[in-house]
Scaffold this motif. Structure first.
Motif, mmCIF file in Angstrom:
data_model
loop_
_atom_site.group_PDB
_atom_site.id
_atom_site.type_symbol
_atom_site.label_atom_id
_atom_site.label_comp_id
_atom_site.label_asym_id
_atom_site.label_seq_id
_atom_site.Cartn_x
_atom_site.Cartn_y
_atom_site.Cartn_z
ATOM 1 N N GLU A 31 -11.883 3.735 19.781
ATOM 2 C CA GLU A 31 -11.543 3.378 21.410
ATOM 3 C C GLU A 31 -10.851 2.110 21.175
ATOM 4 O OE1 GLU A 31 -15.190 3.578 23.508
ATOM 5 O OE2 GLU A 31 -15.080 5.560 23.866
ATOM 6 N N ASP B 252 5.287 7.365 30.432
ATOM 7 C CA ASP B 252 4.196 6.552 30.720
ATOM 8 C C ASP B 252 2.538 7.208 30.902
ATOM 9 O OD1 ASP B 252 5.905 4.482 30.534
ATOM 10 O OD2 ASP B 252 6.144 3.974 32.549
ATOM 11 N N HIS B 253 2.694 8.365 31.423
ATOM 12 C CA HIS B 253 1.453 8.948 31.907
ATOM 13 C C HIS B 253 0.865 9.791 30.322
ATOM 14 C CE1 HIS B 253 4.229 12.428 31.873
ATOM 15 N NE2 HIS B 253 3.123 13.335 31.535
ATOM 16 N N VAL B 254 1.571 9.871 29.340
ATOM 17 C CA VAL B 254 1.143 10.397 28.096
ATOM 18 C C VAL B 254 -0.063 9.543 27.446
ATOM 19 C CG1 VAL B 254 1.828 11.159 25.691
ATOM 20 C CG2 VAL B 254 3.242 11.553 27.506
ATOM 21 N N GLU B 255 -1.022 10.168 27.093
ATOM 22 C CA GLU B 255 -2.252 9.506 26.657
ATOM 23 C C GLU B 255 -2.198 9.220 25.013
ATOM 24 O OE1 GLU B 255 -5.728 11.675 27.827
ATOM 25 O OE2 GLU B 255 -5.785 11.161 29.766
ATOM 26 N N ILE B 256 -2.805 8.298 24.648
ATOM 27 C CA ILE B 256 -2.737 7.872 23.244
ATOM 28 C C ILE B 256 -4.485 7.925 22.630
ATOM 29 C CG2 ILE B 256 -2.286 6.248 21.522
ATOM 30 C CD1 ILE B 256 -0.055 5.001 23.513
ATOM 31 N N THR B 257 -4.414 8.911 21.567
ATOM 32 C CA THR B 257 -5.797 8.749 20.956
ATOM 33 C C THR B 257 -5.550 7.706 19.654
ATOM 34 O OG1 THR B 257 -5.418 10.616 19.723
ATOM 35 C CG2 THR B 257 -6.332 11.012 21.844
ATOM 36 N N TYR C 171 7.986 9.013 24.633
ATOM 37 C CA TYR C 171 7.086 9.579 25.377
ATOM 38 C C TYR C 171 6.901 8.935 26.903
ATOM 39 C CZ TYR C 171 5.274 10.928 20.813
ATOM 40 O OH TYR C 171 5.168 11.488 19.688
#
Length: 61
Positions: free
Chosen positions: A36, A20-25, A18
């Motif tokens: 969170e 670096d800009h990919v978000e993680i939930t 992935y």
């Protein structure tokens, strides 16, 4: 995969593909309350804890 601990190397390997800009939930509790990211804390020379918090319902904020 459900485990209670993994190594930093294993986590890095899982995230390697992935950018670096990919978000993680972080999913949700069994009753649907979103989790969170709170912080990363060192708990010793060979132990790091990733802490999550439950997000309060919107009407409680």
């Amino acid at each position: 995969m459900i485990v209670s601990t993994i190594t930093v190397g294993e986590l890095r390997a899982m995230l390697r593909e992935y950018r670096d800009h990919v978000e993680i939930t972080f999913g949700a509790t069994l009753n649907g309350t979103p989790l969170e990211f709170y912080r990363v804390k060192s708990r010793g020379d060979d132990l790091v804890q990733i802490e999550l918090n439950e997000r309060p319902p919107e009407d409680e904020v």
